[in-house]
Design a protein around this motif. Structure first.
Motif, PDB file in Angstrom:
ATOM      1  N   ASP A 145     166.126  42.946  88.896  1.00 32.01           N
ATOM      2  CA  ASP A 145     163.997  42.436  88.435  1.00 32.01           C
ATOM      3  C   ASP A 145     164.178  43.104  86.865  1.00 32.01           C
ATOM      4  OD1 ASP A 145     164.025  42.194  91.359  1.00 32.01           O
ATOM      5  OD2 ASP A 145     163.763  43.869  91.784  1.00 32.01           O
ATOM      6  N   ARG A 146     164.957  43.933  86.149  1.00 31.08           N
ATOM      7  CA  ARG A 146     164.380  44.521  85.182  1.00 31.08           C
ATOM      8  C   ARG A 146     165.876  45.200  84.925  1.00 31.08           C
ATOM      9  NH1 ARG A 146     160.462  49.481  85.420  1.00 31.08           N
ATOM     10  NH2 ARG A 146     162.039  50.234  86.956  1.00 31.08           N
ATOM     11  N   PRO A 147     165.436  44.359  83.126  1.00 35.32           N
ATOM     12  CA  PRO A 147     167.182  44.823  82.333  1.00 35.32           C
ATOM     13  C   PRO A 147     167.585  45.318  82.332  1.00 35.32           C
ATOM     14  CG  PRO A 147     165.852  42.776  81.302  1.00 35.32           C
ATOM     15  CD  PRO A 147     164.870  42.792  82.864  1.00 35.32           C
ATOM     16  N   SER A 148     166.341  46.707  82.155  1.00 38.95           N
ATOM     17  CA  SER A 148     166.488  48.035  81.767  1.00 38.95           C
ATOM     18  C   SER A 148     167.466  48.239  83.232  1.00 38.95           C
ATOM     19  CB  SER A 148     165.148  48.838  81.495  1.00 38.95           C
ATOM     20  OG  SER A 148     164.696  48.473  82.570  1.00 38.95           O
ATOM     21  N   ASP A 149     167.417  48.022  84.497  1.00 41.29           N
ATOM     22  CA  ASP A 149     167.524  48.672  85.283  1.00 41.29           C
ATOM     23  C   ASP A 149     169.795  47.864  85.355  1.00 41.29           C
ATOM     24  OD1 ASP A 149     165.794  49.618  85.773  1.00 41.29           O
ATOM     25  OD2 ASP A 149     165.083  48.559  87.536  1.00 41.29           O
ATOM     26  N   SER A 150     170.117  47.737  84.710  1.00 41.82           N
ATOM     27  CA  SER A 150     171.290  47.230  84.479  1.00 41.82           C
ATOM     28  C   SER A 150     172.533  47.735  83.126  1.00 41.82           C
ATOM     29  CB  SER A 150     171.349  45.593  84.176  1.00 41.82           C
ATOM     30  OG  SER A 150     172.633  45.140  84.396  1.00 41.82           O
ATOM     31  N   ILE A 151     173.774  48.249  84.307  1.00 44.79           N
ATOM     32  CA  ILE A 151     173.824  49.034  82.652  1.00 44.79           C
ATOM     33  C   ILE A 151     175.132  47.515  82.179  1.00 44.79           C
ATOM     34  CG2 ILE A 151     176.903  49.812  82.468  1.00 44.79           C
ATOM     35  CD1 ILE A 151     174.657  52.048  82.844  1.00 44.79           C
ATOM     36  N   GLN A 152     175.364  47.259  82.886  1.00 43.78           N
ATOM     37  CA  GLN A 152     175.577  46.292  82.250  1.00 43.78           C
ATOM     38  C   GLN A 152     174.879  45.183  80.975  1.00 43.78           C
ATOM     39  OE1 GLN A 152     175.763  43.660  86.119  1.00 43.78           O
ATOM     40  NE2 GLN A 152     178.585  43.899  86.614  1.00 43.78           N
ATOM     41  N   PHE A 153     173.599  44.619  81.481  1.00 49.79           N
ATOM     42  CA  PHE A 153     172.835  44.316  80.420  1.00 49.79           C
ATOM     43  C   PHE A 153     173.193  45.196  78.859  1.00 49.79           C
ATOM     44  CE2 PHE A 153     168.354  43.736  78.300  1.00 49.79           C
ATOM     45  CZ  PHE A 153     168.818  42.785  77.838  1.00 49.79           C
ATOM     46  N   GLU A 154     172.522  46.300  79.579  1.00 47.60           N
ATOM     47  CA  GLU A 154     173.225  46.796  77.970  1.00 47.60           C
ATOM     48  C   GLU A 154     174.370  47.323  77.420  1.00 47.60           C
ATOM     49  OE1 GLU A 154     172.648  51.523  78.905  1.00 47.60           O
ATOM     50  OE2 GLU A 154     170.743  51.506  79.959  1.00 47.60           O
ATOM     51  N   LEU A 155     175.395  47.546  78.242  1.00 47.54           N
ATOM     52  CA  LEU A 155     176.550  47.143  77.274  1.00 47.54           C
ATOM     53  C   LEU A 155     176.747  45.380  76.626  1.00 47.54           C
ATOM     54  CD1 LEU A 155     179.764  47.586  76.073  1.00 47.54           C
ATOM     55  CD2 LEU A 155     180.216  46.440  79.110  1.00 47.54           C
ATOM     56  N   PHE A 156     175.593  44.406  77.586  1.00 44.02           N
ATOM     57  CA  PHE A 156     175.399  43.487  76.700  1.00 44.02           C
ATOM     58  C   PHE A 156     175.061  43.593  75.396  1.00 44.02           C
ATOM     59  CE2 PHE A 156     172.910  39.294  76.049  1.00 44.02           C
ATOM     60  CZ  PHE A 156     174.519  38.202  75.200  1.00 44.02           C
ATOM     61  N   GLU A 157     174.100  43.618  75.743  1.00 43.89           N
ATOM     62  CA  GLU A 157     173.153  44.382  74.116  1.00 43.89           C
ATOM     63  C   GLU A 157     173.835  45.083  73.161  1.00 43.89           C
ATOM     64  OE1 GLU A 157     169.148  44.423  74.602  1.00 43.89           O
ATOM     65  OE2 GLU A 157     170.191  42.392  74.525  1.00 43.89           O
ATOM     66  N   TYR A 158     175.048  45.771  73.460  1.00 40.38           N
ATOM     67  CA  TYR A 158     175.246  46.299  72.676  1.00 40.38           C
ATOM     68  C   TYR A 158     176.467  45.518  71.982  1.00 40.38           C
ATOM     69  CZ  TYR A 158     178.801  49.524  69.599  1.00 40.38           C
ATOM     70  OH  TYR A 158     179.215  49.955  68.720  1.00 40.38           O
ATOM     71  N   ILE A 159     177.229  44.915  72.780  1.00 38.76           N
ATOM     72  CA  ILE A 159     178.380  43.933  72.289  1.00 38.76           C
ATOM     73  C   ILE A 159     177.495  42.506  71.459  1.00 38.76           C
ATOM     74  CG2 ILE A 159     179.926  41.820  73.221  1.00 38.76           C
ATOM     75  CD1 ILE A 159     180.342  43.710  75.681  1.00 38.76           C
ATOM     76  N   TYR A 160     176.463  42.245  71.861  1.00 32.76           N
ATOM     77  CA  TYR A 160     176.034  41.020  71.291  1.00 32.76           C
ATOM     78  C   TYR A 160     175.631  41.361  70.123  1.00 32.76           C
ATOM     79  CZ  TYR A 160     173.543  36.622  70.286  1.00 32.76           C
ATOM     80  OH  TYR A 160     172.943  35.470  69.296  1.00 32.76           O
TER      81      TYR A 160
END
Length: 294
Positions: A166-181
């Protein structure tokens, strides 16, 4: 690289609808439910690099539930492409990193089949903290995978495995992608090298300078799984929901449409900066070579 250069999607007939293809140096997000064809589209985009850059793209898999997308099977069946699998080790040997014979792999499954969802609502506080620590331990392997391929001419990256939240901040995967990008794909390569080699950077500075590349030449395709299975449901969702879609240059929805008593697959280009794109539903099918338009 010419100003009008575009990266082919690898799907026949789709590039002309996107003004010639995808813009290098930008993010494309492909959104759809499980089994709708996202992985096939990602592999087609990666494989198209063989024609345009003389090197295929790389696949970074963040899935964690133990039911991966069988990227290697798809790649072999669709293109006869034997994916070279990189290992998600927490330590990467830095000596000889730039040697021509050093292999960095085409595919990295960073979480190594953990078999658990990685959203905040699925984990207690301690479990959430453990996952964040796990991501930190895997950052070196992630940097080495992307950087090692980019210094050898790879210009396409496909990131798979974003699960619906529901929220990107709830996802470890999203956090990792933000770092990678932001910290790998779009960062000056000298500073990516500094993050990789750390206190040993000066020993490798000359090699890093000799292998510099332009981050603006790299295209990234992110495959994101949605709750919605129908194309109508995806189109109705707010396009600016979260940084994932609002920050993307191109957003492509894949979903099912109903025709009489049957369902079929179709795509919709919800967003494409840089050229006019069709405001229409585009039916497609999935065959042995992946997605093809109808």
């Amino acid at each position: 690289m010419p100003d009008n250069f575009r990266l082919s999607t690898g799907v026949e007939g789709l590039d002309p609808l996107l003004g010639g293809g995808l813009l290098p140096g930008t993010l494309t997000v492909v959104v759809g439910s499980t089994g709708i064809g996202k992985t096939q589209l990602g592999l087609q985009f990666a494989q198209a690099g063989c024609c345009q850059e003389s090197r295929p793209g790389i696949i970074f898999d963040m899935s964690s539930r133990g039911d991966g997308q069988n990227h290697a099977d798809y790649a072999q069946r669709m293109f006869g492409w034997n994916l070279q699998v990189a290992q998600p080790q927490t330590y990467v040997a830095r000596d000889g990193f730039f040697d021509p014979g050093r292999v960095h792999g085409d595919y990295l499954h960073i979480f190594d089949q953990q078999g658990r969802r990685v959203t905040r609502e699925d984990l207690d506080f301690e479990g959430w903290q453990q996952w964040q620590a796990e991501v930190t331990r895997r950052l070196t392997a992630s940097i080495a995978f992307f950087y090692g391929n980019f210094v050898r001419g790879t210009r396409r990256a496909v990131v798979d495995g974003i699960e619906p939240v529901d929220r990107p901040s709830d996802s470890i995967q999203f956090e990792l992608f933000e770092y990678i990008y932001h910290q790998i794909l779009r960062k000056d390569p000298e500073w990516v090298a500094r993050d990789l080699f750390r206190e040993h950077f000066l020993e490798h500075a000359a090699d890093a300078a000799a292998h510099a590349y332009d981050p603006a030449s790299i295209g990234c395709m992110l495959l994101s799984t949605s709750h919605e299975a129908t194309l109508d449901g995806l189109i109705e969702r707010p396009l600016d929901q979260g940084d994932l879609l609002s920050g993307a240059n191109t957003v492509i929805y894949l979903g099912k449409i109903r025709e009489g008593t049957r369902f079929r697959r179709a795509m919709y280009v919800a967003k494409h900066r840089g050229s006019v794109c069709p405001d229409q539903i585009i039916p497609y099918q999935i065959g042995d070579r992946g997605i093809s338009l109808l």
